[in-house]
Design an enzyme around this catalytic site. Structure first.
Site, PDB file in Angstrom:
ATOM      1  N   GLY A 223       0.795  -1.214   0.000  1.00 20.51           N
ATOM      2  CA  GLY A 223       0.000   0.000   0.000  1.00 20.51           C
ATOM      3  C   GLY A 223       0.828   1.263   0.000  1.00 20.51           C
ATOM      4  O   GLY A 223       0.292   2.355   0.030  1.00 20.51           O
ATOM      5  N   CYS A 224       2.155   1.160  -0.002  1.00 23.28           N
ATOM      6  CA  CYS A 224       2.993   2.354   0.024  1.00 23.28           C
ATOM      7  C   CYS A 224       4.115   2.192  -0.969  1.00 23.28           C
ATOM      8  O   CYS A 224       5.110   1.544  -0.680  1.00 23.28           O
ATOM      9  CB  CYS A 224       3.541   2.594   1.420  1.00 23.28           C
ATOM     10  SG  CYS A 224       4.578   4.064   1.528  1.00 23.28           S
ATOM     11  N   GLY A 225       3.978   2.799  -2.129  1.00 27.40           N
ATOM     12  CA  GLY A 225       4.973   2.609  -3.172  1.00 27.40           C
ATOM     13  C   GLY A 225       6.178   3.503  -3.046  1.00 27.40           C
ATOM     14  O   GLY A 225       7.091   3.419  -3.833  1.00 27.40           O
TER      15      GLY A 225
ATOM     16  N   CYS B 193       7.727   4.023   0.151  1.00 26.27           N
ATOM     17  CA  CYS B 193       8.381   3.784   1.436  1.00 26.27           C
ATOM     18  C   CYS B 193       9.870   3.564   1.229  1.00 26.27           C
ATOM     19  O   CYS B 193      10.296   2.890   0.306  1.00 26.27           O
ATOM     20  CB  CYS B 193       7.791   2.556   2.125  1.00 26.27           C
ATOM     21  SG  CYS B 193       6.103   2.808   2.667  1.00 26.27           S
TER      22      CYS B 193
END
Length: 275
Positions: free
Chosen positions: A111-113, A115
């Site tokens: 869900g976090c591209g 990070c």
């Protein structure tokens, strides 16, 4: 290639429905730690669905600007290791030397591209402008969205799995890839196109997710002039799409969709009403 775990796992559960309980079997999406390494040096670890990993490795490498073309990757080996899966890539000598100059290490979470990026400049890197004059009829985009949904074989089993797809308007073909991560799903499409020597500028990107800035970045690097998604874009993504010359459509439903930027690429064939 090493035998990979199944992308869907079936587990036992107890269901409480309508005041009663029952023993059930539930299919769940699998995710694994997937390490991407270049010339035996680790670069990134992403949580991903263990399927189409060659496409993922190539697409990630292109989207991240590590390579400029698939031929820069001399070989790619998918290997099961103790704590996950490793995509071991060997680069052409000049590409390997260039990577050594700019190497950074990121750890991406589901869900976090973005990070793990080490600088704000990298997160806000320049996005190339897409100047394609391609246009696609609105009904063709809607048909492609329905076909993408119908071809989500993993999501039908387990739910909770994103899809990305590429519509080629010349033959109406739709290339579909799935992953628990929306960014990973798009990388798999990028890699699938590159490995098939197909141009991203010749069609539209389709997404089952919301549209955030990194998805616009990936679409622009691919050269895709149109992006359409099931959910809304962020305001930042909208501004990026406008600046990059990308036609951004979203909130795609059975009855249509909304266009936020560069609407001239979509042929509606109906009277336009302005509020």
């Amino acid at each position: 290639m090493t035998m990979l775990p199944a992308p869907v796992t079936r587990v036992a559960a107890t269901a409480f429905r309508h005041g009663g309980i029952a023993a059930i079997s539930r299919a769940l999406p699998e995710e694994a730690a997937v390490a991407l390494s270049y010339d035996q040096v680790g670069y990134a670890v992403m949580m991903a669905t263990p399927s189409d990993l060659e496409d993922f490795a190539v697409g990630f490498s292109l989207s991240e600007g590590i390579v400029e073309r698939p031929a820069d990757i001399l070989d790619c080996e998918i290997v099961m290791v103790e704590q996950g899966i490793e995509c071991r890539m060997r680069l052409a000598h000049d590409v390997s030397a260039r990577l050594a100059q700019r190497r950074r290490h990121l750890a991406g979470a589901l869900g976090c591209g973005l990070c793990g990026l080490e600088s704000l400049a990298e997160a806000n890197r320049a996005i190339p402008r897409v100047g394609s004059s391609l246009s696609i009829a609105a009904p063709a985009l809607m048909r492609a969205m329905r076909e993408m949904s119908a071809r989500q074989t993993l999501n039908r089993q387990a739910h909770g799995i994103h899809a990305a797809a590429f519509l080629d308007p010349t033959d109406q073909s739709v290339l579909v890839r799935e992953d628990v991560g929306r960014h990973n799903a798009l990388d798999k499409v990028v890699g699938g196109l590159a490995r098939a020597q197909r141009s991203g500028g010749s069609g539209a990107i389709l997404l089952t997710s919301r549209v955030s800035i990194e998805l616009i970045q990936k679409a622009a690097l691919l050269g895709a002039p149109i992006l359409i998604a099931v959910s809304v874009p962020t305001a930042h993504a909208l501004r990026a799409a406008e600046a990059a010359g990308i036609t951004l459509a979203a909130v795609a439903r059975d009855d249509g969709f909304e266009v936020f930027t560069h609407p001239s690429r979509i042929r509606f064939g109906v009277e336009t009403h302005v509020a």
